[in-house]
Motif scaffolding. Structure first.
Motif, mmCIF file in Angstrom:
data_model
loop_
_atom_site.group_PDB
_atom_site.id
_atom_site.type_symbol
_atom_site.label_atom_id
_atom_site.label_comp_id
_atom_site.label_asym_id
_atom_site.label_seq_id
_atom_site.Cartn_x
_atom_site.Cartn_y
_atom_site.Cartn_z
ATOM 1 N N LEU A 213 -6.282 -50.876 -17.183
ATOM 2 C CA LEU A 213 -7.105 -49.837 -16.565
ATOM 3 C C LEU A 213 -6.804 -49.727 -15.078
ATOM 4 O O LEU A 213 -6.713 -48.617 -14.529
ATOM 5 N N GLY A 214 -6.649 -50.868 -14.414
ATOM 6 C CA GLY A 214 -6.306 -50.853 -13.000
ATOM 7 C C GLY A 214 -4.953 -50.194 -12.762
ATOM 8 O O GLY A 214 -4.782 -49.432 -11.796
ATOM 9 N N GLN A 215 -4.004 -50.455 -13.638
ATOM 10 C CA GLN A 215 -2.682 -49.848 -13.500
ATOM 11 C C GLN A 215 -2.742 -48.336 -13.728
ATOM 12 O O GLN A 215 -2.043 -47.568 -13.055
ATOM 13 N N VAL A 216 -3.560 -47.904 -14.655
ATOM 14 C CA VAL A 216 -3.692 -46.469 -14.905
ATOM 15 C C VAL A 216 -4.377 -45.786 -13.730
ATOM 16 O O VAL A 216 -3.966 -44.686 -13.309
ATOM 17 N N ARG A 217 -5.384 -46.425 -13.165
ATOM 18 C CA ARG A 217 -6.038 -45.862 -11.965
ATOM 19 C C ARG A 217 -5.013 -45.681 -10.845
ATOM 20 O O ARG A 217 -4.999 -44.647 -10.161
ATOM 21 N N GLU A 218 -4.172 -46.690 -10.644
ATOM 22 C CA GLU A 218 -3.165 -46.616 -9.584
ATOM 23 C C GLU A 218 -2.152 -45.513 -9.889
ATOM 24 O O GLU A 218 -1.724 -44.779 -8.978
ATOM 25 N N ALA A 219 -1.774 -45.386 -11.148
ATOM 26 C CA ALA A 219 -0.834 -44.325 -11.529
ATOM 27 C C ALA A 219 -1.435 -42.951 -11.241
ATOM 28 O O ALA A 219 -0.736 -42.051 -10.736
ATOM 29 N N LEU A 220 -2.709 -42.774 -11.522
ATOM 30 C CA LEU A 220 -3.365 -41.490 -11.260
ATOM 31 C C LEU A 220 -3.454 -41.218 -9.759
ATOM 32 O O LEU A 220 -3.376 -40.065 -9.325
ATOM 33 N N ARG A 221 -3.617 -42.281 -8.990
ATOM 34 C CA ARG A 221 -3.660 -42.101 -7.537
ATOM 35 C C ARG A 221 -2.324 -41.555 -7.031
ATOM 36 O O ARG A 221 -2.284 -40.685 -6.151
ATOM 37 N N VAL A 222 -1.226 -42.042 -7.625
ATOM 38 C CA VAL A 222 0.105 -41.607 -7.208
ATOM 39 C C VAL A 222 0.475 -40.261 -7.832
ATOM 40 O O VAL A 222 1.017 -39.376 -7.154
ATOM 41 N N ASP A 228 -0.751 -36.207 -17.182
ATOM 42 C CA ASP A 228 -0.972 -36.401 -18.618
ATOM 43 C C ASP A 228 -0.587 -37.817 -19.033
ATOM 44 O O ASP A 228 -0.035 -38.592 -18.246
ATOM 45 N N ALA A 229 -0.892 -38.135 -20.280
ATOM 46 C CA ALA A 229 -0.742 -39.509 -20.753
ATOM 47 C C ALA A 229 0.707 -39.983 -20.697
ATOM 48 O O ALA A 229 0.985 -41.124 -20.306
ATOM 49 N N MET A 230 1.667 -39.121 -21.069
ATOM 50 C CA MET A 230 3.059 -39.570 -21.089
ATOM 51 C C MET A 230 3.592 -39.818 -19.685
ATOM 52 O O MET A 230 4.391 -40.731 -19.465
ATOM 53 N N ALA A 231 3.133 -39.034 -18.707
ATOM 54 C CA ALA A 231 3.541 -39.287 -17.320
ATOM 55 C C ALA A 231 3.052 -40.658 -16.872
ATOM 56 O O ALA A 231 3.767 -41.394 -16.183
ATOM 57 N N VAL A 232 1.845 -41.004 -17.277
ATOM 58 C CA VAL A 232 1.298 -42.321 -16.936
ATOM 59 C C VAL A 232 2.069 -43.418 -17.658
ATOM 60 O O VAL A 232 2.366 -44.480 -17.087
ATOM 61 N N VAL A 233 2.416 -43.184 -18.925
ATOM 62 C CA VAL A 233 3.197 -44.168 -19.685
ATOM 63 C C VAL A 233 4.516 -44.468 -18.976
ATOM 64 O O VAL A 233 4.907 -45.628 -18.832
ATOM 65 N N ARG A 234 5.199 -43.434 -18.520
ATOM 66 C CA ARG A 234 6.501 -43.643 -17.864
ATOM 67 C C ARG A 234 6.377 -44.528 -16.634
ATOM 68 O O ARG A 234 7.308 -45.262 -16.307
ATOM 69 N N TRP A 245 7.005 -46.230 -26.401
ATOM 70 C CA TRP A 245 6.220 -45.331 -25.560
ATOM 71 C C TRP A 245 5.296 -44.406 -26.354
ATOM 72 O O TRP A 245 4.168 -44.149 -25.907
ATOM 73 N N PRO A 246 5.711 -43.875 -27.507
ATOM 74 C CA PRO A 246 4.766 -43.042 -28.254
ATOM 75 C C PRO A 246 3.488 -43.786 -28.638
ATOM 76 O O PRO A 246 2.391 -43.229 -28.583
ATOM 77 N N ALA A 247 3.617 -45.057 -29.019
ATOM 78 C CA ALA A 247 2.427 -45.854 -29.330
ATOM 79 C C ALA A 247 1.631 -46.128 -28.061
ATOM 80 O O ALA A 247 0.386 -46.065 -28.056
ATOM 81 N N ALA A 248 2.343 -46.427 -26.953
ATOM 82 C CA ALA A 248 1.656 -46.672 -25.683
ATOM 83 C C ALA A 248 0.887 -45.436 -25.235
ATOM 84 O O ALA A 248 -0.186 -45.545 -24.622
ATOM 85 N N ARG A 249 1.426 -44.253 -25.539
ATOM 86 C CA ARG A 249 0.745 -43.019 -25.158
ATOM 87 C C ARG A 249 -0.657 -42.950 -25.754
ATOM 88 O O ARG A 249 -1.598 -42.481 -25.099
ATOM 89 N N SER A 250 -0.805 -43.414 -26.986
ATOM 90 C CA SER A 250 -2.124 -43.416 -27.623
ATOM 91 C C SER A 250 -3.103 -44.281 -26.838
ATOM 92 O O SER A 250 -4.241 -43.870 -26.565
ATOM 93 N N SER A 251 -2.653 -45.471 -26.437
ATOM 94 C CA SER A 251 -3.524 -46.364 -25.656
ATOM 95 C C SER A 251 -3.831 -45.776 -24.288
ATOM 96 O O SER A 251 -4.965 -45.868 -23.803
ATOM 97 N N VAL A 252 -2.830 -45.168 -23.644
ATOM 98 C CA VAL A 252 -3.056 -44.576 -22.323
ATOM 99 C C VAL A 252 -4.034 -43.412 -22.419
ATOM 100 O O VAL A 252 -4.910 -43.251 -21.556
ATOM 101 N N GLN A 253 -3.912 -42.601 -23.462
ATOM 102 C CA GLN A 253 -4.857 -41.499 -23.622
ATOM 103 C C GLN A 253 -6.278 -42.031 -23.750
ATOM 104 O O GLN A 253 -7.229 -41.471 -23.175
ATOM 105 N N ALA A 254 -6.447 -43.115 -24.488
ATOM 106 C CA ALA A 254 -7.771 -43.730 -24.613
ATOM 107 C C ALA A 254 -8.279 -44.210 -23.259
ATOM 108 O O ALA A 254 -9.466 -44.083 -22.941
ATOM 109 N N GLN A 255 -7.377 -44.750 -22.423
ATOM 110 C CA GLN A 255 -7.771 -45.223 -21.102
ATOM 111 C C GLN A 255 -8.122 -44.051 -20.171
ATOM 112 O O GLN A 255 -9.066 -44.136 -19.383
ATOM 113 N N LEU A 256 -7.365 -42.970 -20.254
ATOM 114 C CA LEU A 256 -7.686 -41.781 -19.452
ATOM 115 C C LEU A 256 -9.059 -41.230 -19.828
ATOM 116 O O LEU A 256 -9.862 -40.885 -18.950
#
Length: 263
Positions: A213-222, A228-234, A245-256
């Motif tokens: 979650l902390g990493q996703v917050r930082e990604a959104l800050r940048v 979108d979720a795939m940009a965060v996954v990358r 990455w397609p599986a990770a996208r599902s988890s990232v979408q849940a975190q977003l």
């Protein structure tokens, strides 16, 4: 010689009541394969099967042989095909009834699970614990000395979250429930090796989710709050095999979704 994980097609005793047959379906999402658990009370010839595994006649035959065909009940942790594909062949071989959260997988006169119910079968008492997050229908099973966690907690690595709204909130709640229910008990997952103590694994899972979650917050800050979720996954999963990455996208979408509600 005592068997160790992985041991394909060989019944490996793990606790006094739980033994495992590992299906030969290794992969990026299944690790070494799907664990089919066979639960048997002391002095009983009948048993309970948890997760018949994939559609693989040789695996179904191995379950039937290991149980002598005396399967009082089969339980399903969740609907994914690597856990449920073998249902109908096992029913053909043993006549077992099947229970699940998802009514589409019921066989015989069985009813869908209710959270907190105690199943009494083959001399065992098994408490059903709803643990959504990986899927909406995920459940875990609590024994006196162990918890069967399906894909909610794996024996290695971490699990993929469903992408539906509320999946991460559900998952964090499920981990808390398992931490409480699993005190002093072994972890018997649906993939990967078993562990003698569930608690440290559950605590790692909780810490990992908050770290992500902390990493996703930082990604959104940048990247900007509307990334979108795939940009965060990358960005967050740059060190992970791109095939995942397609599986990770599902988890990232849940975190977003979680962050938009909880911040």
């Amino acid at each position: 010689m005592t068997l160790t994980h992985p041991a394909y097609g060989q019944l490996r005793q793990v606790t006094e009541t739980a033994a495992v047959l590992l299906a030969d379906n290794p992969g990026q999402m299944t690790l070494e394969g799907t664990n089919t658990w066979i639960l048997r009370a002391a002095g009983r010839s009948d048993c309970v099967v948890v997760d018949p595994g994939p559609k693989d006649e040789s695996h179904s035959a191995a379950i039937a042989e290991a149980t002598g065909g005396r399967v009082a009940l089969t339980l399903i942790t969740h609907h994914h095909h690597d856990h449920t594909g073998g249902i109908d062949h096992l029913v053909e071989l043993t006549g077992t009834s099947v229970r699940a959260k998802d009514s589409g997988f019921l066989r015989g006169s069985a009813a869908a699970f209710a959270d907190g119910e105690v199943i009494e079968a083959a001399g065992l008492r098994i408490t059903v614990l709803e643990t959504p997050g990986h899927t909406d229908d995920s459940v875990s099973f609590v024994l006196d000395d162990a918890v069967l966690t399906g894909d909610t907690i794996l024996g290695a690595g971490t699990t993929v979250l469903g992408s539906g709204s509320g999946a991460l909130a559900d998952y964090l709640s499920s981990l808390d429930r398992l931490l409480e229910a699993g005190k002093g008990k072994a972890l018997l997952p649906a993939h990967g090796p078993d562990h003698p103590d569930l608690e440290p694994v559950a605590r790692y899972y909780i810490a990992h989710r908050h770290e992500r979650l902390g990493q996703v917050r930082e990604a959104l800050r940048v990247l900007g709050s509307d990334a979108d979720a795939m940009a965060v996954v990358r960005r967050v999963y740059a060190d992970v095999d791109e095939r995942l990455w397609p599986a990770a996208r599902s988890s990232v979408q849940a975190q977003l979704d979680y962050l938009r509600v909880h911040g």
